[in-house]
Structure formats: C-alpha cells, structure tokens
Design a protein around this motif. Structure first.
Motif, PDB file in Angstrom:
ATOM      1  N   SER A   1       0.865  -1.175   0.000  1.00 22.49           N
ATOM      2  CA  SER A   1       0.000   0.000   0.000  1.00 22.49           C
ATOM      3  C   SER A   1       0.899   1.221   0.000  1.00 22.49           C
ATOM      4  CB  SER A   1      -0.909  -0.013   1.239  1.00 22.49           C
ATOM      5  OG  SER A   1      -1.676   1.166   1.321  1.00 22.49           O
ATOM      6  N   ASN A   2       1.163   1.754  -1.213  1.00 24.42           N
ATOM      7  CA  ASN A   2       2.157   2.814  -1.374  1.00 24.42           C
ATOM      8  C   ASN A   2       3.494   2.367  -0.778  1.00 24.42           C
ATOM      9  OD1 ASN A   2       0.489   4.713  -2.658  1.00 24.42           O
ATOM     10  ND2 ASN A   2      -0.398   5.326  -0.692  1.00 24.42           N
ATOM     11  N   GLY A   3       3.887   1.159  -1.131  1.00 23.08           N
ATOM     12  CA  GLY A   3       5.104   0.571  -0.596  1.00 23.08           C
ATOM     13  C   GLY A   3       4.766  -0.575   0.341  1.00 23.08           C
ATOM     14  N   LYS A   4       5.757  -1.406   0.604  1.00 26.79           N
ATOM     15  CA  LYS A   4       5.559  -2.586   1.437  1.00 26.79           C
ATOM     16  C   LYS A   4       5.390  -2.183   2.897  1.00 26.79           C
ATOM     17  CE  LYS A   4       7.526  -7.238   1.838  1.00 26.79           C
ATOM     18  NZ  LYS A   4       8.700  -8.081   1.518  1.00 26.79           N
ATOM     19  N   LYS A   5       4.256  -2.557   3.493  1.00 24.70           N
ATOM     20  CA  LYS A   5       3.956  -2.180   4.873  1.00 24.70           C
ATOM     21  C   LYS A   5       3.932  -3.423   5.766  1.00 24.70           C
ATOM     22  CE  LYS A   5       2.976   2.267   4.140  1.00 24.70           C
ATOM     23  NZ  LYS A   5       3.120   2.358   2.690  1.00 24.70           N
ATOM     24  N   ASP A   6       4.591  -3.323   6.916  1.00 25.67           N
ATOM     25  CA  ASP A   6       4.613  -4.377   7.925  1.00 25.67           C
ATOM     26  C   ASP A   6       3.344  -4.252   8.763  1.00 25.67           C
ATOM     27  OD1 ASP A   6       4.939  -5.831  10.250  1.00 25.67           O
ATOM     28  OD2 ASP A   6       7.009  -5.270  10.579  1.00 25.67           O
ATOM     29  N   ILE A   7       2.450  -5.245   8.659  1.00 29.19           N
ATOM     30  CA  ILE A   7       1.188  -5.203   9.387  1.00 29.19           C
ATOM     31  C   ILE A   7       1.308  -5.885  10.744  1.00 29.19           C
ATOM     32  CG2 ILE A   7      -1.268  -5.774   9.274  1.00 29.19           C
ATOM     33  CD1 ILE A   7      -0.299  -3.676   7.228  1.00 29.19           C
TER      34      ILE A   7
END
Length: 404
Positions: free
Chosen positions: A254-260
C-alpha cells in the motif's frame, strides 16, 4: 466473530504497553537475535543486555534456539572477523593499484611539475588510508575471536541460566514435526517455509542421539514456544526475532511494502492451543525502542539505529562496512580517481567540517580576549587560528585535487 477469528485481531497500543510490566508475560528470543550480538558495537550490546537484566524473570529460550546458537556461534565470530580482514586486504589493494598506475603514467619524465603534485596526492591518500586502517583495527580488536574467551556468551549464559526449554523427548517428536512441516511448507502455512530453498541444502545433524533437519528449524522453535505457552502462569508472549520474512510477518503493498504485524495464522494457532491472549513479534530494534519507553531505561538512539540497520541491510553488514563493492567497481573499470574519491571524500569533508567548527570557536575566543584586553590570550588564539587555517587550506587543496 473475534473469538472465532482471534488471529486477525491485533492488540491495542495500551494492551501492548501494559504487557511490559505484567507478571504473566514471557519474552522469547530467536537464534538470530543472539548471533547478531556479535556484529554490534560494545555499546549496543550493553544497551541490549540492560533490558534483559530488567526483564530477567520474564525471559526464556526455546531449546532449539539454544542449540542453533551454540552450533552457529563460532562460525558467526569467524565471519565477523573476516569482515575486518577483507577491509585490510581491499585497502592494501587500493594502495598498490594507485601506486602502480602512477608509475605507468611516467609523469616524472613527461611532466615533472604534475609528478610532484601527484606524489603529494598519493602521500595524502595513503595517509588517509593508513588512518582509516587504524580506525578499523580499533573495532577489530573489540570483536570476539574464535580462540578467545567469549564475553558475549558468558553474559547470555548468565542471563538465561535455568531459562532454557527442555529438549525434544525423543526422535518421534521431531519426526512428527518434520511430517507436519512437509504439509505446512507445501501449503505455505507459517512459519519456516521461506527457508525451504536455502536450508534444504544443509545436511542433517545429530546431537544427543537426536537427528535434526535444519530446514524445519523455525517450525521446531515454534512448536516449543507453543508448548511453553500452555503453562498456566503465561498470558502473553513477545517473540523477539530479526527474521522478518513473510512466513512470520504479514506485509501488504500500500504505497510501498507495509509491515502489518504477526501472521494471523500464527496468532490463531498459539491462541487456540494455549491460554495466552497476546502474541506479538518484535525485531531487536523495536524491542530496544519499546524497552526504553516502557521500562524507563537509558538506551541510546545509536544502539536502536544500529540494530535497525542490521535488520534492514543484512547484506551490507555481512560483507563489508564500505558503501560500495570494491571488486565490482574494479571489474567495471571505474575511473581510478573517482574510485579513490569515493573512499576518501567522506573523511575529508568530515575533517573540513571539524576544522570549520574549531576555527569558529577560536574566532569567538579571540574576539572575547580582544574585548577584555587580554593581550597574551590574543597572541595564543591568533597563533592557534593561523595553524587551523593552514590545516584547513590543506584539506581544501586535497578535496580540489581529488575532484579536479
């Protein structure tokens, strides 16, 4: 809904903050966290151990983490020492290539004036490289050696005394995990499947009459954590691991890789098989950051950032501390002067900035002595200023020589 699909629900910030001071929390550490200590500076290790000392009654190691650490320790020490040997080798290579190229230009006959300037440049560069080698040696001398007493392991032994889980009961217990692993890996069920391609090439090993398959190391650790979580006095588990691959952590683009955060499958599994409410994973930098925040411990930002860099750029830390690859640059026939400029320019600009600050400070002191009419102080500061100015001009000349 939440009861049925609890793995998809992340604890609130307030819940996670309260965990740090809970009597029913357990902080569990992965193998990579212990081995990464050998690549940190002494101050960063000291800060890390401060937190463990504060949490001393709430820390624990799975048996397989301890086994992997003991088996991997000497190789890690060897690799860290190799980094410094490689730096010495590359710096010597730069010197010899530069000197050889100067000789091949035959400037002494073609242009005596330029030859003198070039020799000055050569002398300055070699002085900088020698100075750099001295700095490297300071760090090298602080690193553990394979034959030396291991102070890091001594500290780990002290902190985790009687805080290591039991070994597998028998070979059947391990074989059951391996069979489960075959199904899980095939269906991309975490954890460990991301290691399959790399670790399946490693041979099995034996220890205390048990046979271990390296490919299933993460799964063995996971099963041992779940068993520990079944104890009545544990309600929360924080797993500290620098393994940030997608078979432990869920990422979304989401607009780049996000750590959830933790994979929902992992949280769901451990919550269903035990009585714990909270399961979270932190890397070392996050663990240190939150430890500083929640335990009121003095931890430097430098230490937190060093741990963060270890996670973000394992390749750079593993091969060399330089910001570019020597061998590739030479193979691409990079221009020698551009190549050398990359190495020395950063140090030159640091020196330039340092001298500018000193000149500014001495100028202020000189101004105050003139206002107060202190003639002896004036003479001293004028002399000091002249010396600094000459050094500053030399540095500027070196920068111009390299960039010109």
């Amino acid at each position: 809904m939440e009861t049925t699909f609890s793995g998809f629900y992340t604890p609130s910030y307030e819940e996670l903050r309260n965990v740090w001071n809970s009597e029913t929390v357990l902080f569990v550490f992965d193998t990579n966290v212990l081995l990464n200590l050998y690549s940190y500076t002494k101050d960063t290790r000291k800060d890390f151990f401060k937190i463990l000392e504060k949490l001393s009654e709430k820390i624990w190691l799975p048996y397989h983490v301890g086994l992997e650490y003991q088996r991997g320790r000497l190789n890690t020490v060897k690799n860290e020492k190799a980094v410094y040997r490689n730096i010495y080798k590359k710096v010597d290579h730069i010197k010899s290539v530069f000197q050889k190229d100067i000789e091949e230009m035959n400037l002494k006959r073609r242009s005596p004036g330029l030859f003198v300037k070039t020799k000055e440049l050569e002398s300055n560069i070699i002085q900088l490289l020698d100075s750099y080698n001295e700095n490297v040696k300071e760090f090298d001398d602080k690193q553990p050696c394979v034959r030396a007493s291991d102070e890091i392991r001594k500290k780990i032994d002290e902190l985790f005394n009687n805080k290591v889980g039991p070994k597998p009961k028998n070979q059947k217990e391990l074989d059951d995990i391996y069979r489960d692993g075959q199904i899980r890996f095939k269906n991309k069920i975490p954890p460990g499947y991301m290691d399959e391609n790399e670790k399946k090439k490693r041979p099995d090993f034996g220890f205390e009459n048990l046979n271990y398959t390296p490919m299933y190391g993460d799964l063995i650790i996971w099963k041992q954590i779940i068993e520990k979580a079944k104890e009545e006095n544990i309600e929360s588990i924080i797993f500290i691991s620098d393994d940030v691959k997608e078979d432990w952590i869920f990422y979304i683009d989401s607009n780049g890789k996000k750590d959830i955060g933790v994979r929902a499958e992992l949280r769901q599994e451990i919550q269903k098989e035990s009585n714990i409410d909270i399961f979270e994973i932190y890397d070392t930098s996050k663990f240190m950051e939150l430890g500083k925040e929640n335990l009121n411990i003095s931890i430097t930002e430098t230490s937190i950032n060093e741990a963060k860099e270890k996670v973000e750029d394992k390749i750079k830390m593993n091969k060399t501390h330089f910001k570019f690859d020597f061998d590739n640059d030479f193979n691409k026939n990079i221009n020698l002067y551009d190549y050398l400029t990359k190495i020395v320019s950063e140090k030159l600009f640091e020196k330039k900035s340092e001298l500018e600050n000193k000149i500014s400070a001495v100028n202020n002191d000189l101004g105050m002595s003139m206002i107060k009419g202190h003639e002896e102080d004036e003479k001293y500061f004028i002399k000091e200023l002249n010396t600094l100015q000459k050094d500053y001009e030399k540095v500027l000349k070196m920068i111009n020589d390299l960039e010109g």
